[in-house]
Motif scaffolding. Structure first.
Motif, PDB file in Angstrom:
ATOM      1  N   ALA A 189       0.823  -1.204   0.000  1.00  0.00           N
ATOM      2  CA  ALA A 189       0.000   0.000   0.000  1.00  0.00           C
ATOM      3  C   ALA A 189       0.857   1.253   0.000  1.00  0.00           C
ATOM      4  O   ALA A 189       0.434   2.305  -0.456  1.00  0.00           O
ATOM      5  N   GLY A 190       2.088   1.144   0.522  1.00  0.00           N
ATOM      6  CA  GLY A 190       2.963   2.295   0.613  1.00  0.00           C
ATOM      7  C   GLY A 190       3.910   2.403  -0.573  1.00  0.00           C
ATOM      8  O   GLY A 190       4.405   1.402  -1.077  1.00  0.00           O
ATOM      9  N   VAL A 191       4.147   3.635  -1.016  1.00  0.00           N
ATOM     10  CA  VAL A 191       5.107   3.904  -2.075  1.00  0.00           C
ATOM     11  C   VAL A 191       6.072   4.962  -1.564  1.00  0.00           C
ATOM     12  O   VAL A 191       5.652   5.975  -0.997  1.00  0.00           O
ATOM     13  N   CYS A 218       4.343   7.578   0.974  1.00  0.00           N
ATOM     14  CA  CYS A 218       2.905   7.810   0.855  1.00  0.00           C
ATOM     15  C   CYS A 218       2.188   6.476   0.985  1.00  0.00           C
ATOM     16  O   CYS A 218       2.486   5.525   0.256  1.00  0.00           O
ATOM     17  N   ASN A 219       1.253   6.398   1.929  1.00  0.00           N
ATOM     18  CA  ASN A 219       0.474   5.185   2.122  1.00  0.00           C
ATOM     19  C   ASN A 219      -0.928   5.417   1.574  1.00  0.00           C
ATOM     20  O   ASN A 219      -1.694   6.220   2.113  1.00  0.00           O
ATOM     21  N   PHE A 220      -1.270   4.724   0.459  1.00  0.00           N
ATOM     22  CA  PHE A 220      -2.556   4.910  -0.191  1.00  0.00           C
ATOM     23  C   PHE A 220      -3.706   4.363   0.645  1.00  0.00           C
ATOM     24  O   PHE A 220      -4.845   4.801   0.493  1.00  0.00           O
ATOM     25  N   ALA A 221      -3.425   3.395   1.505  1.00  0.00           N
ATOM     26  CA  ALA A 221      -4.497   2.749   2.267  1.00  0.00           C
ATOM     27  C   ALA A 221      -5.021   3.644   3.376  1.00  0.00           C
ATOM     28  O   ALA A 221      -6.233   3.795   3.553  1.00  0.00           O
ATOM     29  N   ASP A 222      -4.098   4.242   4.143  1.00  0.00           N
ATOM     30  CA  ASP A 222      -4.570   5.061   5.281  1.00  0.00           C
ATOM     31  C   ASP A 222      -4.371   6.559   5.055  1.00  0.00           C
ATOM     32  O   ASP A 222      -4.565   7.359   5.959  1.00  0.00           O
ATOM     33  N   HIS A 223      -3.975   6.933   3.836  1.00  0.00           N
ATOM     34  CA  HIS A 223      -3.836   8.345   3.451  1.00  0.00           C
ATOM     35  C   HIS A 223      -2.804   9.065   4.325  1.00  0.00           C
ATOM     36  O   HIS A 223      -2.959  10.267   4.600  1.00  0.00           O
ATOM     37  N   SER A 224      -1.748   8.365   4.718  1.00  0.00           N
ATOM     38  CA  SER A 224      -0.708   9.009   5.514  1.00  0.00           C
ATOM     39  C   SER A 224       0.488   9.364   4.631  1.00  0.00           C
ATOM     40  O   SER A 224       0.785   8.675   3.655  1.00  0.00           O
ATOM     41  N   VAL A 225       1.157  10.459   4.984  1.00  0.00           N
ATOM     42  CA  VAL A 225       2.318  10.931   4.241  1.00  0.00           C
ATOM     43  C   VAL A 225       3.404  11.300   5.240  1.00  0.00           C
ATOM     44  O   VAL A 225       3.133  11.978   6.239  1.00  0.00           O
ATOM     45  N   ARG A 226       4.644  10.855   4.986  1.00  0.00           N
ATOM     46  CA  ARG A 226       5.772  11.187   5.848  1.00  0.00           C
ATOM     47  C   ARG A 226       6.932  11.686   5.005  1.00  0.00           C
ATOM     48  O   ARG A 226       7.167  11.195   3.903  1.00  0.00           O
ATOM     49  N   VAL A 227       7.652  12.632   5.541  1.00  0.00           N
ATOM     50  CA  VAL A 227       8.947  13.047   4.995  1.00  0.00           C
ATOM     51  C   VAL A 227       9.959  12.779   6.091  1.00  0.00           C
ATOM     52  O   VAL A 227       9.884  13.378   7.167  1.00  0.00           O
ATOM     53  N   ASP A 228      10.891  11.854   5.824  1.00  0.00           N
ATOM     54  CA  ASP A 228      11.743  11.306   6.882  1.00  0.00           C
ATOM     55  C   ASP A 228      10.824  10.745   7.964  1.00  0.00           C
ATOM     56  O   ASP A 228       9.971   9.924   7.678  1.00  0.00           O
ATOM     57  N   ASP A 229      10.933  11.217   9.181  1.00  0.00           N
ATOM     58  CA  ASP A 229      10.065  10.703  10.259  1.00  0.00           C
ATOM     59  C   ASP A 229       8.932  11.671  10.605  1.00  0.00           C
ATOM     60  O   ASP A 229       8.180  11.434  11.554  1.00  0.00           O
ATOM     61  N   ALA A 230       8.820  12.728   9.826  1.00  0.00           N
ATOM     62  CA  ALA A 230       7.801  13.739  10.125  1.00  0.00           C
ATOM     63  C   ALA A 230       6.516  13.446   9.363  1.00  0.00           C
ATOM     64  O   ALA A 230       6.527  13.212   8.150  1.00  0.00           O
ATOM     65  N   GLU A 231       5.393  13.457  10.098  1.00  0.00           N
ATOM     66  CA  GLU A 231       4.081  13.264   9.483  1.00  0.00           C
ATOM     67  C   GLU A 231       3.653  14.569   8.807  1.00  0.00           C
ATOM     68  O   GLU A 231       3.757  15.648   9.384  1.00  0.00           O
ATOM     69  N   ILE A 232       3.183  14.457   7.560  1.00  0.00           N
ATOM     70  CA  ILE A 232       2.744  15.624   6.803  1.00  0.00           C
ATOM     71  C   ILE A 232       1.229  15.563   6.663  1.00  0.00           C
ATOM     72  O   ILE A 232       0.686  14.565   6.178  1.00  0.00           O
ATOM     73  N   GLU A 233       0.555  16.611   7.107  1.00  0.00           N
ATOM     74  CA  GLU A 233      -0.904  16.643   7.008  1.00  0.00           C
ATOM     75  C   GLU A 233      -1.319  17.258   5.675  1.00  0.00           C
ATOM     76  O   GLU A 233      -0.959  18.391   5.367  1.00  0.00           O
ATOM     77  N   LEU A 234      -2.078  16.480   4.892  1.00  0.00           N
ATOM     78  CA  LEU A 234      -2.583  16.945   3.610  1.00  0.00           C
ATOM     79  C   LEU A 234      -4.102  16.953   3.621  1.00  0.00           C
ATOM     80  O   LEU A 234      -4.727  16.110   4.263  1.00  0.00           O
ATOM     81  N   THR A 235      -4.692  17.886   2.911  1.00  0.00           N
ATOM     82  CA  THR A 235      -6.133  17.862   2.712  1.00  0.00           C
ATOM     83  C   THR A 235      -6.477  16.744   1.731  1.00  0.00           C
ATOM     84  O   THR A 235      -5.592  16.141   1.104  1.00  0.00           O
ATOM     85  N   ARG A 236      -7.771  16.470   1.599  1.00  0.00           N
ATOM     86  CA  ARG A 236      -8.201  15.393   0.700  1.00  0.00           C
ATOM     87  C   ARG A 236      -7.713  15.634  -0.724  1.00  0.00           C
ATOM     88  O   ARG A 236      -7.168  14.729  -1.368  1.00  0.00           O
TER      89      ARG A 236
END
Length: 227
Positions: free
Chosen positions: A125-127, A134-152
């Motif tokens: 699920a992750g690329v 970017c994890n397509f399944a749970d809509h999570s995004v990280r840069v290094d170890d930091a979580e990035i909040e994106l809108t839909r």
């Protein structure tokens, strides 16, 4: 994803559209094969959910023509038929998966993710691209170890870029992913969302290039363009 649902049973189509739209996907519905062919002439799709029994013909015949035209869009076939021969025919004609009615919408969604990941050569699920994951399944995004909040819509845009690395995506194609065929925002909205995405991914090893007159291209190995 941009999904075309070819289904003539209104309540089934509405349930599928509602479910996938809530997950952030852009969906269109076609009740006939003629309508489906019309939609395909207008826009590219990431997935087709295709019923077999339709008012103006067989979904399997439509599938055969689709593959004969070298269109490799993933197709997930829906049917009320239980016979093994029907399943074999669907797969032989080029279906990527097969689900028998009645079905659970969660299973349909999981199968849809699986066939589209296979299309893009991803088994998980992750690329990842460098330090961007970017994890397509749970809509999570990280840069290094930091979580990035994106809108839909920012996530829809990132998913398009991550699934099409190095390919030039036209502004019109990105707009249709963000808003669908009936979207009321102007094309300039794409520029706004690209700019927002670049800012949020400023530390990522992904460059989103603007190609004047052509569109946008996501290239691994650089830093996101802040311009």
């Amino acid at each position: 994803m941009r999904i075309l649902v070819v289904e003539d049973t209104e309540d089934v189509a509405d349930a599928i559209l509602s479910h996938f739209s809530r997950q952030g996907h852009v969906c269109e519905a076609a009740a006939t094969l003629e309508d489906a062919a019309h939609f395909l002439r207008l826009e590219p799709y990431d997935l087709i959910i295709l019923d077999i029994n339709l008012p103006d013909g067989s979904g399997l015949d439509f599938l055969k023509k689709l593959r004969a035209s070298k269109n490799g869009v993933p197709v997930l076939v829906l049917t009320a038929r239980l016979q093994v021969d029907d399943k074999i025919d669907a797969l032989d004609f080029g279906a990527d998966d097969y689900l028998v009615k009645p079905f659970d919408l969660r299973e349909l969604e999981a199968r849809a993710r699986a066939v589209t990941r296979r299309k893009h050569g991803a088994n998980e699920a992750g690329v990842s691209v460098g330090n961007l994951h970017c994890n397509f399944a749970d809509h999570s995004v990280r840069v290094d170890d930091a979580e990035i909040e994106l809108t839909r819509r920012e996530f829809i845009l990132l998913e398009a870029f991550m699934s099409n690395l190095n390919r030039v995506l036209q502004k019109e194609e990105l707009y249709s992913r963000l808003y669908g065929l009936t979207g009321e925002a102007g094309l300039n909205a794409v520029e706004v969302y690209v700019a927002r995405l670049r800012r949020k991914l400023s530390d990522a090893t992904l460059e989103i290039r603007t190609l004047r007159g052509l569109g946008y291209q996501a290239v691994p190995g650089g830093r996101a363009d802040k311009a």
